[in-house]
Design a protein around this motif. Structure first.
Motif, PDB file in Angstrom:
ATOM      1  N   LEU A 489     -68.018 -56.673 -64.019  1.00 54.97           N
ATOM      2  CA  LEU A 489     -67.277 -57.824 -64.548  1.00 54.97           C
ATOM      3  C   LEU A 489     -66.823 -57.577 -65.979  1.00 54.97           C
ATOM      4  O   LEU A 489     -65.674 -57.839 -66.352  1.00 54.97           O
ATOM      5  N   PHE A 490     -67.744 -57.057 -66.802  1.00 51.23           N
ATOM      6  CA  PHE A 490     -67.405 -56.799 -68.205  1.00 51.23           C
ATOM      7  C   PHE A 490     -66.328 -55.706 -68.302  1.00 51.23           C
ATOM      8  O   PHE A 490     -65.466 -55.752 -69.194  1.00 51.23           O
ATOM      9  N   ALA A 491     -66.380 -54.724 -67.390  1.00 50.58           N
ATOM     10  CA  ALA A 491     -65.371 -53.654 -67.408  1.00 50.58           C
ATOM     11  C   ALA A 491     -63.984 -54.200 -67.094  1.00 50.58           C
ATOM     12  O   ALA A 491     -62.992 -53.827 -67.735  1.00 50.58           O
ATOM     13  N   THR A 492     -63.906 -55.100 -66.099  1.00 51.24           N
ATOM     14  CA  THR A 492     -62.592 -55.692 -65.766  1.00 51.24           C
ATOM     15  C   THR A 492     -62.066 -56.555 -66.899  1.00 51.24           C
ATOM     16  O   THR A 492     -60.871 -56.566 -67.177  1.00 51.24           O
ATOM     17  N   MET A 493     -62.986 -57.278 -67.575  1.00 46.65           N
ATOM     18  CA  MET A 493     -62.562 -58.110 -68.710  1.00 46.65           C
ATOM     19  C   MET A 493     -62.041 -57.239 -69.845  1.00 46.65           C
ATOM     20  O   MET A 493     -61.065 -57.574 -70.514  1.00 46.65           O
ATOM     21  N   ALA A 494     -62.692 -56.100 -70.059  1.00 52.47           N
ATOM     22  CA  ALA A 494     -62.266 -55.207 -71.144  1.00 52.47           C
ATOM     23  C   ALA A 494     -60.916 -54.576 -70.841  1.00 52.47           C
ATOM     24  O   ALA A 494     -60.138 -54.281 -71.737  1.00 52.47           O
ATOM     25  N   ARG A 495     -60.605 -54.367 -69.559  1.00 51.79           N
ATOM     26  CA  ARG A 495     -59.337 -53.744 -69.190  1.00 51.79           C
ATOM     27  C   ARG A 495     -58.173 -54.711 -69.301  1.00 51.79           C
ATOM     28  O   ARG A 495     -57.048 -54.321 -69.536  1.00 51.79           O
ATOM     29  N   LYS A 496     -58.438 -55.994 -69.096  1.00 50.21           N
ATOM     30  CA  LYS A 496     -57.348 -56.977 -69.092  1.00 50.21           C
ATOM     31  C   LYS A 496     -56.750 -57.172 -70.472  1.00 50.21           C
ATOM     32  O   LYS A 496     -55.572 -57.407 -70.622  1.00 50.21           O
ATOM     33  N   LYS A 497     -57.577 -57.068 -71.502  1.00 44.49           N
ATOM     34  CA  LYS A 497     -57.095 -57.359 -72.848  1.00 44.49           C
ATOM     35  C   LYS A 497     -56.006 -56.390 -73.315  1.00 44.49           C
ATOM     36  O   LYS A 497     -54.955 -56.816 -73.786  1.00 44.49           O
ATOM     37  N   PRO A 498     -56.166 -55.050 -73.161  1.00 45.19           N
ATOM     38  CA  PRO A 498     -55.072 -54.144 -73.585  1.00 45.19           C
ATOM     39  C   PRO A 498     -53.797 -54.369 -72.802  1.00 45.19           C
ATOM     40  O   PRO A 498     -52.698 -54.281 -73.339  1.00 45.19           O
ATOM     41  N   ALA A 499     -53.921 -54.682 -71.491  1.00 42.94           N
ATOM     42  CA  ALA A 499     -52.726 -54.921 -70.673  1.00 42.94           C
ATOM     43  C   ALA A 499     -51.943 -56.112 -71.206  1.00 42.94           C
ATOM     44  O   ALA A 499     -50.722 -56.100 -71.277  1.00 42.94           O
TER      45      ALA A 499
END
Length: 509
Positions: A489-499
């Motif tokens: 979950l934390f990995a997906t949240m971290a990926r969304k921000k740069p996008a």
């Protein structure tokens, strides 16, 4: 030869709940007295006048108990069916209760038979109480109606039919003789004024309402239904102030302390929660053996009574600390403290230093003389206060450091091995001691594997230890799975921000 250094006891962070003034206050109640009733206790009400007897409504009887009596001092049993909601009048002389057959009965505390019987409801009456003028009664029933009755003539004054489901709770204002509140299974709470033809305020609780209570000031209303306890401001037209969700099952009853600074709620999850009415946080909690239907606090909060679904009445009394006579301690005189303080040593004086004597514990004395097995026995079989588990684990660590732990564990009889295994069973799953105790458990299994099967007591403890370790392994595996989910979950949240940032740049931001 160097002097012996005592075993260093490692200090661990203290576990357990934080001790506050509320914890000390609510834990100051004595061990409970349990009284068996004939059925589920649906209402408890304390008399507002001394000696503060309380009425318990259960099955088809109303029992009056004294503050410290375990047997009822009076019983009203003239009901054809189940009785509900026995409530005292403000002067403590009259008692009113509803019944399953739709009638309402008024009793004199000094007599036995009913003074008045009010007929008008067509279904079970669960709510009955006095308005603060003492001459009118309010009732609520399963026929969706609320009625106001005149005591002197036993006649009906007003009927309100605004609810669309069972009326199961209600309360009256102590400041205004014309105001009363009812709660229903239609998820609403209505405030009525006997001078008006319909309700003055309607509040939507959101769940079937099980209990309501007015604060002593009369401006705040507490409602309980579902898993929620909610506080409303009546003076602002029923504005929601706080919504509390601290129970796991339906909240069935509410109670305020005499000062109004603490709110108590009882639930089917067997818990009674105590809230601060300033912060609305849980400051204490009680656990009971069955689901709770009713609770009440005596005036001055001297007694807490809880009624449960299994017919048990749980009574707790506050402890009174005995005042000991003040004795002034005899203190040393002033000369004792200043004696020799101004003395200046001379050149020809010799200084004689007194050797400091170290007082060693029993296990340290045995370790100094290399009696490793007896040292381990001293911490395992000694008193718990002087030898907490931290001390035992520290001695085991010291023996392991010396390389004599295996020697200390070997050569034990059935009783000594049973004590050692009992200690492992209690503390092997404790995260503070697990690294040391798992090593000890492995050594014991290696040493005593050839003799397993010769003692039923030891075999039973080995099986228990195995079950505990297996259960702990299962818990650890489940925790690792949860940790993996959280990482994903934390990995997906971290990926969304740069996008999101890239999109904004493309848009020209």
């Amino acid at each position: 030869m160097a002097s012996y250094k005592p075993v260093v006891i490692q200090s661990y962070p203290k576990l357990g709940e934080k001790v506050t003034q509320d914890t000390l206050y609510w834990k100051n109640y004595k061990a409970p007295i349990q009284i068996k009733e004939f059925g589920a206790v649906n209402k408890i009400d304390f008399s507002p006048v001394h000696p503060y007897n309380y009425a318990v409504t259960a099955s088809s009887r109303i029992h009056i108990y004294g503050r410290y009596s375990q047997e009822p001092i009076k019983t009203f049993s003239r009901f054809k069916d189940v009785a509900y909601g026995a409530t005292y009048r403000d002067d403590g002389k009259l008692l009113v209760a509803g019944c399953e057959d739709g009638s309402i009965r008024l009793f004199d505390i000094g007599g036995r038979s009913a003074l008045r019987q009010f007929e008008g409801h067509t279904k079970a009456v669960h709510v009955a109480g006095f308005l603060s003028d003492k001459y009118r009664i309010v009732s609520g029933a399963d026929d969706y109606s609320s009625k106001v009755w005149d005591v002197s003539s036993a006649s009906e004054i007003t009927t309100y039919r605004e609810h669309t489901d069972y009326v199961r709770c209600g309360c009256t204002s102590k400041l205004n003789a014309n105001l009363f509140v009812t709660g229903s299974y239609d998820h609403t709470v209505k405030l009525f004024d006997t001078r008006a033809e319909k309700s003055v305020v309607t509040i939507e609780h959101g769940h079937p309402v099980e209990s309501i209570n007015l604060f002593p000031s009369g401006g705040l209303l507490v409602t309980a239904g579902g898993r929620y306890v909610k506080i409303w401001d009546i003076l602002k037209g029923g504005q929601l102030l706080v919504s509390l969700r601290n129970h796991h099952k339906t909240v069935t009853c509410l109670c305020l302390t005499s000062s109004g600074q603490r709110l108590l709620s009882g639930s089917l999850d067997r818990h009674v929660k105590v809230y601060s009415t300033t912060s609305y946080k849980v400051v204490h909690s009680f656990v009971y053996e069955a689901s709770i239907l009713s609770l009440a606090l005596a005036p001055e909060d001297e007694t807490l009574v809880v009624g449960m679904t299994n017919g048990i009445l749980n009574v707790k009394h506050r402890k009174h600390e005995a005042k000991q006579p003040f004795r002034r301690k005899r203190r040393p005189t002033y000369r004792t403290f200043v004696k020799g303080r101004n003395y200046m040593p001379k050149q020809e004086d010799f200084l004689v230093s007194k050797p400091v004597r170290n007082h060693l514990k029993k296990y340290d004395r045995l370790l100094r003389s290399f009696q490793v097995s007896k040292a381990l026995d001293a911490v395992l079989q000694g008193p718990v206060r002087s030898n907490p588990p931290e001390v035992t684990v520290a001695v085991m660590q010291e023996l392991n450091r010396r390389g004599t732990l295996k020697n200390a564990l070997a050569g034990r009889d059935e009783k000594q091995l049973s004590v050692l295994l009992s200690f492992l069973i209690r503390h092997v799953t404790d995260a503070r001691f697990a690294p040391v105790l798992i090593n000890v458990a492995e050594m014991i299994i290696d040493i005593y594997m050839p003799v397993i099967g010769q003692s039923a007591v030891v075999d039973k403890q080995f099986v228990k230890l195995q079950n505990i370790v297996e259960k702990e392994i299962d818990y650890q595996e489940e925790l690792l799975e949860v940790l993996g989910m959280m990482d994903a979950l934390f990995a997906t949240m971290a990926r969304k921000k740069p996008a999101t940032l890239e999109e904004n740049r493309l848009d020209g931001v």
